[in-house]
Scaffold this active site. Structure first.
Site, PDB file in Angstrom:
ATOM      1  N   LEU A  96       0.058   6.307   0.219  1.00  0.00           N
ATOM      2  CA  LEU A  96       0.802   7.373   1.187  1.00  0.00           C
ATOM      3  C   LEU A  96       1.855   8.167   0.623  1.00  0.00           C
ATOM      4  CD1 LEU A  96       1.190   4.851   4.343  1.00  0.00           C
ATOM      5  CD2 LEU A  96      -0.930   6.446   3.453  1.00  0.00           C
ATOM      6  N   LEU A 106       4.658   6.861  -0.693  1.00  0.00           N
ATOM      7  CA  LEU A 106       5.987   6.321  -0.334  1.00  0.00           C
ATOM      8  C   LEU A 106       6.362   4.918  -1.342  1.00  0.00           C
ATOM      9  CD1 LEU A 106       5.294   5.979   3.504  1.00  0.00           C
ATOM     10  CD2 LEU A 106       6.579   7.643   2.487  1.00  0.00           C
ATOM     11  N   SER A 135       0.768  -1.265   0.064  1.00  0.00           N
ATOM     12  CA  SER A 135      -0.113   0.195   0.022  1.00  0.00           C
ATOM     13  C   SER A 135       0.788   1.224  -0.020  1.00  0.00           C
ATOM     14  CB  SER A 135      -0.900   0.065   1.208  1.00  0.00           C
ATOM     15  OG  SER A 135      -0.054  -0.241   2.400  1.00  0.00           O
ATOM     16  N   GLU A 136       2.103   1.204   0.070  1.00  0.00           N
ATOM     17  CA  GLU A 136       2.933   2.330   0.019  1.00  0.00           C
ATOM     18  C   GLU A 136       2.728   3.454  -0.935  1.00  0.00           C
ATOM     19  OE1 GLU A 136       5.249  -1.170   1.746  1.00  0.00           O
ATOM     20  OE2 GLU A 136       4.127  -0.707   0.235  1.00  0.00           O
ATOM     21  N   VAL A 137       2.543   3.193  -2.160  1.00  0.00           N
ATOM     22  CA  VAL A 137       2.207   4.491  -3.026  1.00  0.00           C
ATOM     23  C   VAL A 137       0.980   5.143  -2.527  1.00  0.00           C
ATOM     24  CG1 VAL A 137       3.588   3.494  -4.694  1.00  0.00           C
ATOM     25  CG2 VAL A 137       1.137   2.983  -4.663  1.00  0.00           C
TER      26      VAL A 137
END
Length: 280
Positions: A158, A160, A154-156
């Site tokens: 946020l 990231l 899920s980083e992108v």
């Protein structure tokens, strides 16, 4: 701290040893199998700097213990790991570049400790596994996931990227799947994780314990030295071009293991139709 249930097995004979020095984990050793359990169910086992330090120390110690033949990485609660703890992320927002690099390096070192652990590591994924949690799982050797588990990088979402976990996640799911899930941050099922090779097995919740126990029984009855060398072999050979140097390397490895104490004992016990000494 609850103790794990005693069970009879081919590798029984060692008493349970529960280590109580951790704030965010429980660590037990029973019948030559260690279980490292993420123990922050109130935050879906999201990890912070304490968890990172404790995981690194636990796997370093267990990797050195002669009474440990295999390690299970598990979690308490409904989720396996939700990734980074929100309070930890709030702290990081105020870090300097140097502090951010130091923090990220600690996480990278912890993942490497799990990945390079000389003992075989089985991830027992009993619930959702997101972001950094996928890095923990990908650093393990065998992954068994309950069929209800969901996965997500899920980083992108946020702003990231899954940088520190990427060496392990890409190895586990392959470049093609990583292209999709790194970029879309889509949630995907345990069946999809199995299809792309991220999970080795999926299981019902009722059968998860026995699935993992069966794999652990197999691991714990094998030559400890051979298992450790086999882990290194996979890492060193994967993706390499078959050259004369590689063939010579492989020949040298089998020659070395044949002449090792456990190599000689394993062949002798097979020919003499008896149990090898490491099962005594």
């Amino acid at each position: 701290m609850p103790k794990s249930r005693t069970r009879s097995s081919a590798y029984s004979g060692c008493k349970e040893n529960t280590l109580n020095t951790h704030q965010t984990l429980t660590v037990t050793v029973e019948n030559r199998v260690a279980t490292v359990t993420l123990n922050r169910p109130e935050v879906r086992n999201a990890f912070n700097e304490t968890t990172i330090t404790e995981l690194a120390l636990a796997f370093d110690e267990l990797g050195r213990r002669e009474d440990v033949r295999a390690i299970v990485l598990a979690a308490n609660g409904v989720a396996f790991c939700a990734g980074a703890d929100l309070n930890w992320m709030k702290k990081m927002a105020g870090y300097s570049d140097a502090e951010n690099l130091d923090d990220a390096t600690r996480l990278a070192d912890m993942l490497r400790t799990i990945y390079l652990c000389p003992k075989p590591v089985v991830a027992k994924v009993q619930g959702d596994c997101y972001a950094g949690g996928m890095g923990l799982v990908a650093a393990c050797d065998v992954v068994v996931a309950v069929e209800e588990a969901n996965f997500c990088l899920s980083e992108v979402k946020l702003g990231l990227i899954p940088a520190t976990i990427s060496p392990y996640v890409i190895k586990a799911m392959g470049e093609n799947a990583a292209r999709r899930y790194f970029l879309t941050a889509e949630r995907f099922s345990a069946r999809e994780a199995y299809r792309i090779g991220f999970a080795h097995e999926i299981s019902t919740a009722d059968e998860l314990d026995e699935h993992v126990a069966g794999i652990v029984r197999a691991l714990a009855t094998n030559s400890p030295n051979a298992v450790a060398e086999a882990k290194v072999l996979v890492r060193d050979m994967a993706g390499k071009e078959v050259t004369d140097a590689l063939l010579l390397d492989s020949a040298q490895r089998i020659a070395n293991i044949r002449s090792s104490l456990e190599g000689r004992e394993g062949v002798a016990s097979f020919l003499e139709k008896r149990k090898p000494s490491w099962l005594n």
